[in-house]
Scaffold this active site. Structure first.
Site, PDB file in Angstrom:
ATOM      1  N   GLU A  53       3.566 -43.586  16.131  1.00 42.91           N
ATOM      2  CA  GLU A  53       2.882 -44.739  15.118  1.00 42.91           C
ATOM      3  C   GLU A  53       1.175 -44.404  15.179  1.00 42.91           C
ATOM      4  OE1 GLU A  53       4.853 -45.163  17.859  1.00 42.91           O
ATOM      5  OE2 GLU A  53       5.346 -47.391  17.907  1.00 42.91           O
TER       6      GLU A  53
ATOM      7  N   CYS B  28       1.532 -41.681  20.922  1.00 35.79           N
ATOM      8  CA  CYS B  28       2.702 -42.208  20.148  1.00 35.79           C
ATOM      9  C   CYS B  28       2.829 -41.993  18.706  1.00 35.79           C
ATOM     10  CB  CYS B  28       2.816 -43.678  20.166  1.00 35.79           C
ATOM     11  SG  CYS B  28       2.722 -44.599  21.716  1.00 35.79           S
TER      12      CYS B  28
ATOM     13  N   CYS C 280      -0.005 -49.603  20.060  1.00 29.64           N
ATOM     14  CA  CYS C 280       0.111 -49.271  18.537  1.00 29.64           C
ATOM     15  C   CYS C 280       0.056 -50.451  17.917  1.00 29.64           C
ATOM     16  CB  CYS C 280       1.699 -48.559  18.623  1.00 29.64           C
ATOM     17  SG  CYS C 280       1.458 -46.746  19.033  1.00 29.64           S
TER      18      CYS C 280
ATOM     19  N   ASN D 135       5.623 -38.589  18.245  1.00 29.65           N
ATOM     20  CA  ASN D 135       4.854 -38.587  19.670  1.00 29.65           C
ATOM     21  C   ASN D 135       4.764 -37.234  20.089  1.00 29.65           C
ATOM     22  OD1 ASN D 135       7.782 -38.303  19.923  1.00 29.65           O
ATOM     23  ND2 ASN D 135       7.685 -38.897  21.909  1.00 29.65           N
ATOM     24  N   ILE D 136       3.574 -37.143  20.632  1.00 30.85           N
ATOM     25  CA  ILE D 136       2.993 -35.870  21.247  1.00 30.85           C
ATOM     26  C   ILE D 136       2.722 -36.018  22.862  1.00 30.85           C
ATOM     27  CG2 ILE D 136       1.352 -33.941  20.977  1.00 30.85           C
ATOM     28  CD1 ILE D 136       0.783 -34.962  18.009  1.00 30.85           C
ATOM     29  N   GLU D 137       3.334 -35.449  23.386  1.00 29.44           N
ATOM     30  CA  GLU D 137       3.221 -35.688  24.994  1.00 29.44           C
ATOM     31  C   GLU D 137       2.384 -34.630  25.720  1.00 29.44           C
ATOM     32  OE1 GLU D 137       7.025 -36.080  26.908  1.00 29.44           O
ATOM     33  OE2 GLU D 137       7.284 -38.131  25.979  1.00 29.44           O
TER      34      GLU D 137
ATOM     35  N   CYS E  63       4.639 -50.055  20.962  1.00 27.56           N
ATOM     36  CA  CYS E  63       4.127 -50.390  22.265  1.00 27.56           C
ATOM     37  C   CYS E  63       2.810 -51.192  21.705  1.00 27.56           C
ATOM     38  CB  CYS E  63       3.730 -49.058  23.079  1.00 27.56           C
ATOM     39  SG  CYS E  63       2.346 -48.129  22.283  1.00 27.56           S
TER      40      CYS E  63
HETATM   41  N1  THU Z   1       6.305 -43.625  22.318  1.00 26.58           N
HETATM   42  C1  THU Z   1       5.987 -43.760  21.135  1.00 26.58           C
HETATM   43  O1  THU Z   1       5.853 -42.639  20.498  1.00 26.58           O
HETATM   44  N2  THU Z   1       5.852 -44.882  20.418  1.00 26.58           N
HETATM   45  C2  THU Z   1       5.793 -46.219  21.046  1.00 26.58           C
HETATM   46  O2  THU Z   1       5.525 -47.136  20.490  1.00 26.58           O
HETATM   47  C3  THU Z   1       6.264 -46.207  22.750  1.00 26.58           C
HETATM   48  C4  THU Z   1       6.348 -44.862  23.069  1.00 26.58           C
HETATM   49  C5  THU Z   1       6.602 -42.379  22.799  1.00 26.58           C
HETATM   50  C6  THU Z   1       5.457 -41.915  24.018  1.00 26.58           C
HETATM   51  C7  THU Z   1       6.154 -41.000  24.837  1.00 26.58           C
HETATM   52  O3  THU Z   1       6.186 -39.652  24.100  1.00 26.58           O
HETATM   53  C8  THU Z   1       7.628 -41.557  24.668  1.00 26.58           C
HETATM   54  O4  THU Z   1       7.771 -42.289  23.739  1.00 26.58           O
HETATM   55  C9  THU Z   1       7.968 -42.255  26.126  1.00 26.58           C
HETATM   56  O5  THU Z   1       7.317 -43.261  26.663  1.00 26.58           O
END
Ligand code: THU
Length: 132
Positions: free
Chosen positions: A53, A51, A87, A40-42, A84
């Site tokens: 995936e 996300c 994804c 994940n990259i915020e 989620c």
């Molecule tokens: N996140 C994912 O990487 N994959 C998912 O299927 C759900 C959420 C990450 C996004 C964010 O950086 C963190 O989880 C909290 O939501």
């Protein structure tokens, strides 16, 4: 232990998640056998976050792999890292209904699903015109 789950757990080391502190890692295998990793990259504009995936899937597709055979996802928290909805929809574009999805708790236990379990009714209205 499952190879893809181990790689997904390794992938979360590169997670960029200063806002949530939640690290997610994913690994996807292309039909060629090659494996692509994602994390994940915020973003400070939270909605621009992506996300793990989708990073893994888009890396594969950007390398020319459009048929993905299996995917693993895990997190740095002690619950199963269920993908989620966004994804799941993206998985449905590049994976078959019976493709395996491994959902792990860290790199400990994992549950095995097929895509059809996770998204039984994806949006597919436009797939007639889908490029091959
Ligand atoms: N996140 C994912 O990487 N994959 C998912 O299927 C759900 C959420 C990450 C996004 C964010 O950086 C963190 O989880 C909290 O939501």
């Amino acid at each position: 232990m499952n190879e893809l789950v181990n790689l997904a757990y390794k992938a979360l080391e590169n997670s960029y998640s200063p806002y949530s502190g939640i690290k997610v890692g994913a690994a996807v295998r292309g039909k060629s056998g090659k494996i692509y990793l994602g994390n994940n990259i915020e973003n400070s504009a939270y909605g621009s976050t992506i996300c793990a995936e989708r990073v893994a899937i888009f890396k594969a597709v950007s390398e020319g792999e459009r048929e993905l055979t299996e995917l693993a996802v895990t997190g740095n928290f002690s619950e199963y890292a269920y993908p989620c909805g966004a994804c799941r929809q993206v998985m449905s574009e590049f994976m078959l209904r019976q493709s395996k999805i491994y959902i792990a708790k860290k790199n400990e236990t994992f549950l095995e699903y097929v895509l059809d379990d996770l998204i039984p009714h994806p949006f597919t209205v436009n797939t007639k015109g889908k490029q091959k």
